[in-house]
Design a protein around this motif. Sequence first.
Motif, PDB file in Angstrom:
ATOM      1  N   THR A  38      14.627   2.551   3.104  1.00  0.00           N
ATOM      2  CA  THR A  38      13.700   2.134   1.825  1.00  0.00           C
ATOM      3  C   THR A  38      12.891   3.789   0.942  1.00  0.00           C
ATOM      4  O   THR A  38      12.989   3.241  -0.323  1.00  0.00           O
ATOM      5  N   GLU A  39      13.551   4.520   1.173  1.00  0.00           N
ATOM      6  CA  GLU A  39      13.544   5.963   0.158  1.00  0.00           C
ATOM      7  C   GLU A  39      14.645   6.923   0.616  1.00  0.00           C
ATOM      8  O   GLU A  39      15.187   7.315   1.855  1.00  0.00           O
ATOM      9  N   ASN A  40      15.043   7.337  -0.326  1.00  0.00           N
ATOM     10  CA  ASN A  40      15.806   8.792   0.226  1.00  0.00           C
ATOM     11  C   ASN A  40      16.609   9.210  -0.838  1.00  0.00           C
ATOM     12  O   ASN A  40      16.555   8.598  -2.334  1.00  0.00           O
ATOM     13  N   GLY A  78      12.480  23.307  -1.623  1.00  0.00           N
ATOM     14  CA  GLY A  78      12.625  24.012  -0.440  1.00  0.00           C
ATOM     15  C   GLY A  78      13.136  22.648   0.558  1.00  0.00           C
ATOM     16  O   GLY A  78      13.038  23.421   2.250  1.00  0.00           O
ATOM     17  N   TRP A  79      13.427  21.676   1.130  1.00  0.00           N
ATOM     18  CA  TRP A  79      13.787  20.559   1.346  1.00  0.00           C
ATOM     19  C   TRP A  79      15.069  20.836   2.609  1.00  0.00           C
ATOM     20  O   TRP A  79      15.843  20.637   1.539  1.00  0.00           O
ATOM     21  N   GLU A  80      15.739  20.918   3.748  1.00  0.00           N
ATOM     22  CA  GLU A  80      17.315  21.244   3.938  1.00  0.00           C
ATOM     23  C   GLU A  80      17.700  19.920   3.823  1.00  0.00           C
ATOM     24  O   GLU A  80      17.300  18.522   3.633  1.00  0.00           O
ATOM     25  N   GLU A 134       5.004  13.451  -8.559  1.00  0.00           N
ATOM     26  CA  GLU A 134       5.324  13.757  -6.729  1.00  0.00           C
ATOM     27  C   GLU A 134       4.019  14.147  -5.851  1.00  0.00           C
ATOM     28  O   GLU A 134       3.696  15.306  -5.728  1.00  0.00           O
ATOM     29  N   TRP A 135       2.390  12.902  -5.993  1.00  0.00           N
ATOM     30  CA  TRP A 135       1.940  13.728  -5.013  1.00  0.00           C
ATOM     31  C   TRP A 135       1.133  14.884  -5.220  1.00  0.00           C
ATOM     32  O   TRP A 135       0.870  15.393  -7.364  1.00  0.00           O
ATOM     33  N   ALA A 136       0.982  15.847  -3.989  1.00  0.00           N
ATOM     34  CA  ALA A 136      -0.115  17.079  -4.977  1.00  0.00           C
ATOM     35  C   ALA A 136       0.903  18.187  -5.893  1.00  0.00           C
ATOM     36  O   ALA A 136       1.087  19.306  -5.719  1.00  0.00           O
ATOM     37  N   TYR A 140       0.559  -1.254   0.020  1.00  0.00           N
ATOM     38  CA  TYR A 140      -0.109   0.068  -0.476  1.00  0.00           C
ATOM     39  C   TYR A 140       0.521   1.286   0.288  1.00  0.00           C
ATOM     40  O   TYR A 140       1.278   1.557   0.649  1.00  0.00           O
ATOM     41  N   HIS A 141       0.893   1.941  -1.443  1.00  0.00           N
ATOM     42  CA  HIS A 141       1.755   3.148  -1.664  1.00  0.00           C
ATOM     43  C   HIS A 141       0.767   4.223  -1.691  1.00  0.00           C
ATOM     44  O   HIS A 141       0.670   4.671  -2.663  1.00  0.00           O
ATOM     45  N   TRP A 142      -0.763   4.311  -0.978  1.00  0.00           N
ATOM     46  CA  TRP A 142      -1.439   5.120  -1.243  1.00  0.00           C
ATOM     47  C   TRP A 142      -2.310   5.019  -2.181  1.00  0.00           C
ATOM     48  O   TRP A 142      -3.850   6.008  -1.719  1.00  0.00           O
TER      49      TRP A 142
HETATM   50  C1  FCB Z   1       7.675   9.989   0.224  1.00  0.00           C
HETATM   51  C2  FCB Z   1       6.676   9.982  -0.364  1.00  0.00           C
HETATM   52  C3  FCB Z   1       7.221   8.902  -1.774  1.00  0.00           C
HETATM   53  C4  FCB Z   1       7.727   9.796  -2.674  1.00  0.00           C
HETATM   54  C5  FCB Z   1       8.863  10.651  -1.341  1.00  0.00           C
HETATM   55  C6  FCB Z   1       9.717  12.409  -2.181  1.00  0.00           C
HETATM   56  O1  FCB Z   1       7.350  10.642   1.216  1.00  0.00           O
HETATM   57  O2  FCB Z   1       6.785   7.782  -0.186  1.00  0.00           O
HETATM   58  O3  FCB Z   1       6.116   8.086  -2.071  1.00  0.00           O
HETATM   59  O4  FCB Z   1       6.956  11.237  -2.608  1.00  0.00           O
HETATM   60  O5  FCB Z   1       7.971  11.466  -0.360  1.00  0.00           O
END
Ligand code: FCB
Length: 472
Positions: A371-373, A345-347, A425-427, A131-133
Amino acid sequence: MTTTDPDTEVGRDLLRFPPDFLWGSATASFQIEGATTVDGRGPSIWDTFAAKPGAVLGGDTGDPACDHYRRYPADVELMAELGLGAYRFSLAWPRIQPLGAGRVEPRGLAFYDRLVDELLGKGVQPVVTLYHWDLPQALEDHGGWRNRDTAYRFAEYAALAHERLADRVQLWTTLNEPWCSAFLGYANGIHAPGVVDPKASLEAAHHLMLGHGLAVEAMRAQAPADHRFSIVLNFCSVWVDDDASLDAARKVDGLQNRLFLDPLAGRGYPEDVVEDTAWLGDWTSVVRDGDLDVIATPIDWMGVNYYSPTRVAVADDPLVVSGGPFPGLRGVEFLPARGEVTGFGWEVDARGLTELLERLQRDVGLPLVITENGSAFPDVVEGGEVVDEARTRYLVDHLRAVHRAIAAGVDVRGYFAWSLLDNFEWAAGYSQRFGIVHVDYDTQVRTVKRSGRTLAKVIGANAVPAHGYDLP
Ligand code: FCB
């Protein structure tokens, strides 16, 4: 653990990773697949949300995204070229169960069958997020994650998806970032389904965690012994300038990190967070006998998503509502980013990652996987190349931060760059590019960026340079 590499002419210092370290890249179904109305896929909350005027920047939607639904063989080929050992992707629940319950769509399952086979054929290990949203809209019509029933539907879906892929996929994640699903979705509504109801967002958080536990139980009951189950959380390191602000940090850490970590570790919901949020009404009344045991059902590893540190200070007025996605947060001021920032704008500060990993080793004690960076920057293709120096620096600096944690004894098993491809990228729609591979959305042409080439070299060497950003 700085070693001089005897194999390189320059004898440059390399920081080596453990021999079986898992190198990969990550994506999510709604962000890359496109094809939102084909092969019986039902609508998700993100289709509905993106169709609302003003909800997503530029009116962008999930189509065509990266058209990955059709182009997956070429994308897998690209992964193999980069030398990725693993690929983290999510299944779209509404492709598999268009209404979120009951009827299963065979064409949806067949797509993930093909994708998994393609990956295995190229020697890339699949890592599945359930589940990724992209919640089926039909479930949102009954309250979505505000409704306890959704947790049970999720466990059913998890079990049937797991059953189908169990012979080929060993590494499983239930939820990606329940903080975002609950608080961006239902507290400030900047994500789908766009609801603004802070108390309900805490209830949604509980139902998400319950769904996680039920899903792990259901999958474990039918899984071979070598399957490894996890959840992926988005953590932040919370930084303050003075002792007077430590209590502000405690509140943010509580709602961001401990609200999810503590119940997983069998400690229940943190008392201070329950007290801080009580003024919204008693959201804990949705917690039924036995729920906390279900949530604490053992998992095998923890997925860690990290992007940026968060800076806070005590607000002048202790009762001022902080606003934003943190439900019930009062007396906290969020400070602007300092130093280098990404296009979003993220540090940028990799020290936050080392600090976080060391803390998780103490608090969780499970094997950890990044899992994400990653980072968003406004890239341009010039002469067929994308020279994304800032992203390359971000990548290498954060890998050094991971290495530092491993050298200090933290059990980190893998690193997945977010993201393989520029995507929805979502919103923010298509305005923010996080890929190590550039995507031209008009032509769907993919161009590996310098950061992607750098990751490929890192994977080849199983090491990052101790200084600078070049690998031979
Ligand atoms: C995370 C999300 C991913 C992506 C990154 C930038 O919060 O899991 O889907 O949007 O941010």
